[in-house]
Design a protein around this motif. Structure first.
Motif, PDB file in Angstrom:
ATOM      1  N   LEU A  53       0.827  -1.205   0.000  1.00 45.75           N
ATOM      2  CA  LEU A  53       0.000   0.000   0.000  1.00 45.75           C
ATOM      3  C   LEU A  53       0.861   1.253   0.000  1.00 45.75           C
ATOM      4  O   LEU A  53       0.539   2.253  -0.644  1.00 45.75           O
ATOM      5  CB  LEU A  53      -0.937  -0.007   1.205  1.00 45.75           C
ATOM      6  CG  LEU A  53      -2.095  -1.000   1.127  1.00 45.75           C
ATOM      7  CD1 LEU A  53      -2.891  -0.979   2.425  1.00 45.75           C
ATOM      8  CD2 LEU A  53      -2.995  -0.689  -0.045  1.00 45.75           C
ATOM      9  N   GLU A  54       1.974   1.214   0.711  1.00 45.41           N
ATOM     10  CA  GLU A  54       2.878   2.368   0.755  1.00 45.41           C
ATOM     11  C   GLU A  54       3.446   2.657  -0.636  1.00 45.41           C
ATOM     12  O   GLU A  54       3.487   3.803  -1.080  1.00 45.41           O
ATOM     13  CB  GLU A  54       4.015   2.109   1.742  1.00 45.41           C
ATOM     14  CG  GLU A  54       4.988   3.275   1.838  1.00 45.41           C
ATOM     15  CD  GLU A  54       6.133   3.024   2.818  1.00 45.41           C
ATOM     16  OE1 GLU A  54       6.952   3.933   2.961  1.00 45.41           O
ATOM     17  OE2 GLU A  54       6.197   1.941   3.417  1.00 45.41           O
ATOM     18  N   GLU A  59       3.513   5.933  -5.632  1.00 41.63           N
ATOM     19  CA  GLU A  59       3.309   5.948  -7.075  1.00 41.63           C
ATOM     20  C   GLU A  59       2.211   6.921  -7.479  1.00 41.63           C
ATOM     21  O   GLU A  59       2.354   7.695  -8.423  1.00 41.63           O
ATOM     22  CB  GLU A  59       2.911   4.535  -7.481  1.00 41.63           C
ATOM     23  CG  GLU A  59       3.503   3.865  -8.676  1.00 41.63           C
ATOM     24  CD  GLU A  59       4.811   4.306  -9.237  1.00 41.63           C
ATOM     25  OE1 GLU A  59       4.771   4.806 -10.362  1.00 41.63           O
ATOM     26  OE2 GLU A  59       5.856   4.136  -8.626  1.00 41.63           O
ATOM     27  N   MET A  60       1.105   6.927  -6.743  1.00 44.16           N
ATOM     28  CA  MET A  60      -0.006   7.843  -7.035  1.00 44.16           C
ATOM     29  C   MET A  60       0.411   9.293  -6.832  1.00 44.16           C
ATOM     30  O   MET A  60       0.047  10.163  -7.623  1.00 44.16           O
ATOM     31  CB  MET A  60      -1.221   7.512  -6.175  1.00 44.16           C
ATOM     32  CG  MET A  60      -1.843   6.167  -6.479  1.00 44.16           C
ATOM     33  SD  MET A  60      -2.292   5.939  -8.202  1.00 44.16           S
ATOM     34  CE  MET A  60      -3.626   7.109  -8.345  1.00 44.16           C
TER      35      MET A  60
END
Length: 66
Positions: A53-54, A59-60
């Motif tokens: 998730l990190e 990336e987002m």
């Protein structure tokens, strides 16, 4: 399709590691293996690694900054 290919170093003499990042979550191991075998390159292992998730969050944020 590939988004990025990174050289991850020589694990042992003559054995090299690469990280292939894709544009989506589709499993492309068969395609990569077929390509490498077609080029007569030996493959010792190939594995799929999911982003944490990190990593997805980072990336987002990179995409939003562009």
């Amino acid at each position: 399709s590939f988004r990025e290919i990174q050289y991850a170093g020589e694990k042992e003499k003559g054995i090299h590691d690469y990280i292939v990042k894709t544009r989506n979550s589709r499993d492309i191991r068969d395609s990569i293996l077929g390509y490498l075998v077609g080029k007569k390159l030996g493959v010792y292992s190939i594995e799929k690694q999911e982003n944490s998730l990190e990593e997805l969050f980072i990336e987002m944020n990179k995409k939003e900054e562009k």
